[in-house]
Every structure is written in structure tokens, then in C-alpha cells.
Motif scaffolding. Structure first.
Motif, PDB file in Angstrom:
ATOM      1  N   SER A 235      -8.945  -8.535  -5.197  1.00 61.41           N
ATOM      2  CA  SER A 235     -10.365  -8.312  -4.860  1.00 61.41           C
ATOM      3  C   SER A 235     -11.097  -9.076  -3.562  1.00 61.41           C
ATOM      4  N   SER A 236     -11.006  -9.874  -3.383  1.00 66.71           N
ATOM      5  CA  SER A 236     -12.261 -10.477  -2.552  1.00 66.71           C
ATOM      6  C   SER A 236     -12.207 -10.064  -1.047  1.00 66.71           C
ATOM      7  N   TYR A 237     -10.915  -9.432  -0.840  1.00 64.06           N
ATOM      8  CA  TYR A 237     -10.508  -8.853   0.320  1.00 64.06           C
ATOM      9  C   TYR A 237     -11.786  -7.420   0.835  1.00 64.06           C
ATOM     10  N   PRO A 238     -11.850  -7.144   1.363  1.00 64.79           N
ATOM     11  CA  PRO A 238     -13.311  -5.887   1.408  1.00 64.79           C
ATOM     12  C   PRO A 238     -12.803  -4.652   1.300  1.00 64.79           C
ATOM     13  N   SER A 239     -11.521  -4.529   2.157  1.00 63.52           N
ATOM     14  CA  SER A 239     -11.219  -2.783   2.145  1.00 63.52           C
ATOM     15  C   SER A 239      -9.512  -2.915   0.571  1.00 63.52           C
ATOM     16  N   SER A 240      -9.584  -3.968  -0.303  1.00 63.64           N
ATOM     17  CA  SER A 240      -8.973  -4.206  -1.407  1.00 63.64           C
ATOM     18  C   SER A 240      -9.210  -2.582  -2.068  1.00 63.64           C
ATOM     19  N   HIS A 241      -9.972  -1.788  -1.825  1.00 59.76           N
ATOM     20  CA  HIS A 241     -10.104  -0.637  -2.726  1.00 59.76           C
ATOM     21  C   HIS A 241      -9.378   0.176  -2.733  1.00 59.76           C
ATOM     22  N   SER A 242      -9.101  -0.181  -1.355  1.00 60.11           N
ATOM     23  CA  SER A 242      -8.086   1.333  -0.563  1.00 60.11           C
ATOM     24  C   SER A 242      -6.463   0.793  -0.096  1.00 60.11           C
ATOM     25  N   THR A 243      -6.202  -0.466  -0.356  1.00 63.45           N
ATOM     26  CA  THR A 243      -5.670  -1.594   0.390  1.00 63.45           C
ATOM     27  C   THR A 243      -4.638  -1.144   0.106  1.00 63.45           C
ATOM     28  N   ILE A 244      -3.249  -1.525   0.637  1.00 61.44           N
ATOM     29  CA  ILE A 244      -1.833  -1.913  -1.166  1.00 61.44           C
ATOM     30  C   ILE A 244      -0.856  -2.599   0.017  1.00 61.44           C
ATOM     31  N   LEU A 245      -0.198  -2.659  -0.492  1.00 55.31           N
ATOM     32  CA  LEU A 245       0.869  -3.843   0.187  1.00 55.31           C
ATOM     33  C   LEU A 245       2.235  -2.675  -0.441  1.00 55.31           C
ATOM     34  N   THR A 246       2.987  -2.020   0.956  1.00 56.19           N
ATOM     35  CA  THR A 246       4.107  -1.203   0.232  1.00 56.19           C
ATOM     36  C   THR A 246       5.922  -2.638   0.795  1.00 56.19           C
ATOM     37  N   GLY A 247       6.238  -2.198   0.204  1.00 54.89           N
ATOM     38  CA  GLY A 247       7.482  -3.217   0.230  1.00 54.89           C
ATOM     39  C   GLY A 247       8.652  -1.841  -0.050  1.00 54.89           C
ATOM     40  N   SER A 248       9.428  -1.682   1.601  1.00 54.51           N
ATOM     41  CA  SER A 248      10.452  -0.164   1.655  1.00 54.51           C
ATOM     42  C   SER A 248      11.458  -1.282   1.386  1.00 54.51           C
ATOM     43  N   SER A 249      12.682   0.092   2.211  1.00 58.52           N
ATOM     44  CA  SER A 249      14.316  -0.592   2.364  1.00 58.52           C
ATOM     45  C   SER A 249      14.832  -0.478   3.640  1.00 58.52           C
ATOM     46  N   ASP A 250      13.851  -0.406   4.618  1.00 57.95           N
ATOM     47  CA  ASP A 250      13.382  -0.996   6.006  1.00 57.95           C
ATOM     48  C   ASP A 250      13.493  -2.618   6.064  1.00 57.95           C
ATOM     49  N   GLY A 251      13.200  -3.327   4.906  1.00 55.74           N
ATOM     50  CA  GLY A 251      13.193  -4.857   4.721  1.00 55.74           C
ATOM     51  C   GLY A 251      11.478  -5.164   5.036  1.00 55.74           C
ATOM     52  N   LEU A 252      10.693  -4.478   5.021  1.00 54.78           N
ATOM     53  CA  LEU A 252       9.444  -4.666   5.697  1.00 54.78           C
ATOM     54  C   LEU A 252       8.320  -4.557   4.617  1.00 54.78           C
ATOM     55  N   LEU A 253       7.747  -5.647   4.734  1.00 51.23           N
ATOM     56  CA  LEU A 253       6.317  -5.778   3.743  1.00 51.23           C
ATOM     57  C   LEU A 253       5.234  -5.471   4.256  1.00 51.23           C
ATOM     58  N   ARG A 254       4.274  -3.697   4.252  1.00 51.34           N
ATOM     59  CA  ARG A 254       3.247  -4.024   5.417  1.00 51.34           C
ATOM     60  C   ARG A 254       2.070  -3.633   4.256  1.00 51.34           C
ATOM     61  N   ALA A 255       0.972  -3.639   5.046  1.00 50.18           N
ATOM     62  CA  ALA A 255      -0.262  -3.586   4.412  1.00 50.18           C
ATOM     63  C   ALA A 255      -1.015  -2.305   5.396  1.00 50.18           C
ATOM     64  N   VAL A 256      -1.039  -1.047   3.944  1.00 53.65           N
ATOM     65  CA  VAL A 256      -1.182  -0.165   5.035  1.00 53.65           C
ATOM     66  C   VAL A 256      -3.020   0.573   4.019  1.00 53.65           C
ATOM     67  N   GLN A 257      -3.418   0.685   5.196  1.00 56.00           N
ATOM     68  CA  GLN A 257      -5.017   0.987   4.330  1.00 56.00           C
ATOM     69  C   GLN A 257      -5.455   2.925   4.503  1.00 56.00           C
ATOM     70  N   LEU A 258      -5.338   3.558   2.893  1.00 56.04           N
ATOM     71  CA  LEU A 258      -5.605   4.791   2.811  1.00 56.04           C
ATOM     72  C   LEU A 258      -7.196   5.166   2.132  1.00 56.04           C
ATOM     73  N   PHE A 259      -7.524   5.977   3.570  1.00 54.96           N
ATOM     74  CA  PHE A 259      -8.791   6.814   3.658  1.00 54.96           C
ATOM     75  C   PHE A 259      -9.822   6.386   4.411  1.00 54.96           C
ATOM     76  N   PRO A 260      -8.974   6.032   5.198  1.00 53.49           N
ATOM     77  CA  PRO A 260      -8.433   6.870   5.825  1.00 53.49           C
ATOM     78  C   PRO A 260      -7.158   5.263   6.315  1.00 53.49           C
ATOM     79  N   THR A 261      -6.157   6.877   6.873  1.00 48.91           N
ATOM     80  CA  THR A 261      -4.693   6.185   6.238  1.00 48.91           C
ATOM     81  C   THR A 261      -4.893   5.195   7.585  1.00 48.91           C
ATOM     82  N   LYS A 262      -4.340   4.293   7.750  1.00 48.47           N
ATOM     83  CA  LYS A 262      -4.516   3.121   8.918  1.00 48.47           C
ATOM     84  C   LYS A 262      -3.237   1.794   8.221  1.00 48.47           C
ATOM     85  N   LEU A 263      -2.331   1.679   8.971  1.00 53.47           N
ATOM     86  CA  LEU A 263      -1.380   0.527   8.702  1.00 53.47           C
ATOM     87  C   LEU A 263      -1.495  -0.555   9.823  1.00 53.47           C
TER      88      LEU A 263
END
Length: 396
Positions: A235-263
Motif C-alpha cells: 500500500s505504500s506505492y501510490p498506484s497500489s489500489h489499482s496495480t497488480i502483479l501477474t504471473g503468467s505461463s510465458d514466464g514473465l512477472l508483470r506489473a499491470v495497472q487497471l483503470f486505466p489499463t497500462k502495462l
């Protein structure tokens, strides 16, 4: 932090709620614990093998004194984290292998198995409190809603359900419509008002709690492969309320912001190995994110190294293109990776461990790939489905 070699494939990982210790559940049935410090140094704490069959899932008590492990042996093992020994065994806790566990309250935790059965347990009692059989395929993940004392479950049968743990009925409080896709992971955003679900076809499905649980209200496409793990930012990060970390089968751990959607960028790279589990230390408020997949190495990434440049620019009022909190442009469509997110760790080499041929791994891979058929082709468009720009797909 240097990668931590554990000697076998990792099925699950979790952090101690208050101490810098991480626990791993392995294909060999072992549970291994490691301590680490702020400089990235680590050392083993204990290793215990409750069963010769794989340990698929872990959960820990609120104070971190007890660790529960489950897996292919269908039993629940209680481990004393101080001594590193098994203090109690509940044999035949499920009729099928246990796939997921979640600590809910001081005297309650949940388990879900390969046949979709969910059970609630009191650590002080040998038998389960209640069982639920409304799902007919494997339980993939749990989400605990503290404000309502409700347990949200996702399943390979394509539905999401909500269990009121205070009730005495063996039926869910609510269950979604068939989403025509395997639901693999779940996390809440926007202070718990919205829920994000990762799917087999790489779509993020958004549920709005105020609109009920019948169907998702938004769908965010873009991930090229299944989204097996989700996690929130501290929660210390300003965008934490709408940003998630995603783990995918392609082997990449991404930071994705939603509303608006941004990689926002790639946090860690596991090469060709799918990412099955991710977690942030110190109850989700720490600086280290652990990630693991189908290799015998635990990757620990310092979130401060990833996001510190963005935070520094924000404090100085500099260019908003690198500000995680206030960037109004779609970073996924920009050729430039945000400063601090271009530090991708080295690719992990494949392991030659003979235990990688264990039948449990083969079964689990087959089970989790039942949705490989083109489910997206027959999906109905959601009520508020997002029509992302083509550049967003390129970024992902």
C-alpha cells in the motif's frame, strides 16, 4: 537478491507474516524455510518432509507459529515453525489431492482439492467444520474478504463462488455464471470493492462487488498465455489500489495497472518456466516479491529497485511518463520501458532433476491445460468489456 536454489520444483511459497522468512512446498514433499536480510543474503532455516508425495500448498497462522501443508497425500500436516517439526497430522483430510489452502481467522483455515471440494477447519479440532461440494473441478485459488467474513473461491469449472463462513449451510452464499474459461487466480483491488480473476486464456476478469457475483463487469485481454498467479502491491506505492502483479505461463512477472489499463513493465523473468506462485513479504507490505514456477529456483525481486526511480521522479515533479501513480498515457504503447522496470533478471536454466518426471507434475499440467482449446472464440462479450488498443497487446 541471488536466486535461492531449493533442489526441486516449487509448488507453493509464502512468507512469514512478520519475520524475513520464506517457506516453500516442493515436489519431493519437503517444506523448506529460508531467512533473508535487506542486503539480499539468505540462509536455510529448516527442511522437513511430512510426506513422500508432493507438497502443493501452504498456509500460515496469523502469528507465524504454525504452518499447514497439504498436497497429493490428501493429508494436512501442521508444522511448528520454531522447531521445524511436524506437530500434527490429519490423515485423509480429503478424498482427492489438496490443491489450495488459505488461513482465514485465528481459528479457521480452508482447503480445496482436485475435485472441487472446499473444507473449513478449526486448528484445534481434528475434523473439518463444514464441507462444500458445489464445484466439480479443481479449486485454484482463495480470496478472503475480511469485512464480510466471506471466502471467495475460483475453480477450473469456470465459476467463482462466495462462502459465508459464519453460516451453517453447506451451500455457497453466491456463485457466478459459467465464465467459459478456467479461473486460476484471484486478488482484490480498489480497497476491496473490485475483484480481479486470472484465466486460462490470458484474460483478466473484473468483478464489482456492488454489482453482485453473477458475472464479471469488465474483461481485460492482453496476456499471451494463462494467468496462474496474482498479487497486489504494498500500500505504500501510490498506484497500489489499482496495480497488480501477474504471473503468467510465458514466464514473465508483470506489473499491470487497471483503470486505466497500462502495462507498467516486467518485474521478473523466469525464462521458459511458467510462474505458478507469487507473494510479497511481510503480509504483503514488504519490499521483496517471491516468484516460483516449474523450476527448482526461488526468485526474489526487490520492489524498491523496480519502482524507486518512478517514485523519485514523482517526488521531484518530473516527467509524468515515468510516474506510476499519475501517468495519463498508455505505457504499453510506448517503445520505452519505464525507468527502473528494465532490470530483468537472468533467465533460469532448466533443471535435470529426475523428480521433474513425477506423475503428480504430469497430472497437474494436464489438468490445468484442459482449457487450451479456443475458449475465447465462443465467449460472449461482457457488458463493459474493454476494447484495448492494439499497442496494449504488443506491450504484453
Amino acid at each position: 537478491m541471488p536466486d535461492i536454489s531449493v533442489g526441486s520444483q516449487i509448488f507453493d511459497l509464502l512468507f512469514h507474516p512478520s519475520h524475513p522468512t520464506i517457506y516453500t512446498g516442493l515436489l519431493t514433499g519437503q517444506v523448506k524455510a529460508f531467512q533473508y536480510d535487506e542486503q539480499g543474503q539468505h540462509q536455510p532455516t529448516f527442511a522437513v518432509r511430512p510426506s513422500k508425495r508432493s507438497c502443493r500448498c501452504l498456509t500460515i497462522s496469523e502469528d507465524g507459529s504454525q504452518l499447514w501443508a497439504g498436497g497429493k497425500a490428501k493429508a494436512i500436516y501442521t508444522i511448528d515453525t520454531t522447531t521445524g517439526t511436524v506437530s500434527e497430522t490429519r490423515k485423509n483430510a480429503h478424498e482427492s489431492p489438496i490443491n489450495r489452502m488459505k488461513h482465514l481467522m485465528p481459528h479457521m483455515f480452508s482447503t480445496g482439492d482436485d475435485d472441487g471440494v472446499v473444507k473449513l477447519w478449526d486448528p484445534r479440532k481434528p475434523d473439518d467444520i463444514r464441507g462444500y461440494t458445489h464445484h466439480f473441478d479443481f479449486i485454484s485459488d482463495f480470496l478472503w474478504l475480511e469485512d464480510k467474513k466471506q471466502l471467495v473461491t475460483t475453480s477450473g469449472d469456470g465459476t467463482l463462488s462466495v462462502i459465508d463462513v459464519r453460516g451453517k449451510k453447506s451451500e455457497p452464499f453466491a456463485q457466478s455464471e459459467d465464465q467459459e474459461d478456467e479461473l486460476l487466480s484471484i486478488v482484490s483491488i480498489k480497497s476491496g470493492s473490485k475483484v480481479v480473476v486470472g484465466t486460462q486464456t490470458g484474460i483478466l476478469s473484473i468483478f464489482n462487488r456492488s454489482h453482485g457475483w453473477g458475472d464479471c463487469v469488465d474483461r481485460v485481454p492482453g496476456h499471451p498465455q494463462s494467468i496462474d498467479a496474482l498479487c497486489t502491491l504494498p500500500s505504500s506505492y501510490p498506484s497500489s489500489h489499482s496495480t497488480i502483479l501477474t504471473g503468467s505461463s510465458d514466464g514473465l512477472l508483470r506489473a499491470v495497472q487497471l483503470f486505466p489499463t497500462k502495462l507498467l513493465g516486467v518485474v521478473a523473468d523466469h525464462g521458459s518456466f511458467p510462474i505458478e506462485r507469487i507473494a510479497v513479504d511481510l503480509g504483503g507490505e514488504g519490499r521483496w516479491v517471491g516468484s516460483a514456477g516449474h523450476e527448482d529456483t526461488l526468485k526474489m525481486t526487490d520492489l524498491k529497485d523496480v519502482f524507486e526511480d518512478e517514485e523519485g521522479e514523482a517526488d521531484e515533479g518530473a516527467n509524468a511518463q515515468v510516474d506510476v501513480a499519475s501517468d495519463e498515457d498508455d505505457l504499453a504503447g510506448d517503445d520505452q520501458t519505464p525507468v527502473g522496470l528494465n532490470k530483468i533478471p537472468a533467465v533460469i536454466e532448466a533443471s535435470d532433476d529426475e523428480e521433474a518426471q513425477d506423475s503428480d507434475v504430469q497430472k497437474e499440467k494436464k489438468r490445468k491445460r484442459k482449457g487450451d482449446k479456443n475458449l475465447a472464440g465462443k465467449r460472449k462479450k461482457g457488458r463493459n468489456e474493454i476494447d484495448a488498443e492494439p499497442s496494449f497487446f504488443t506491450g504484453l
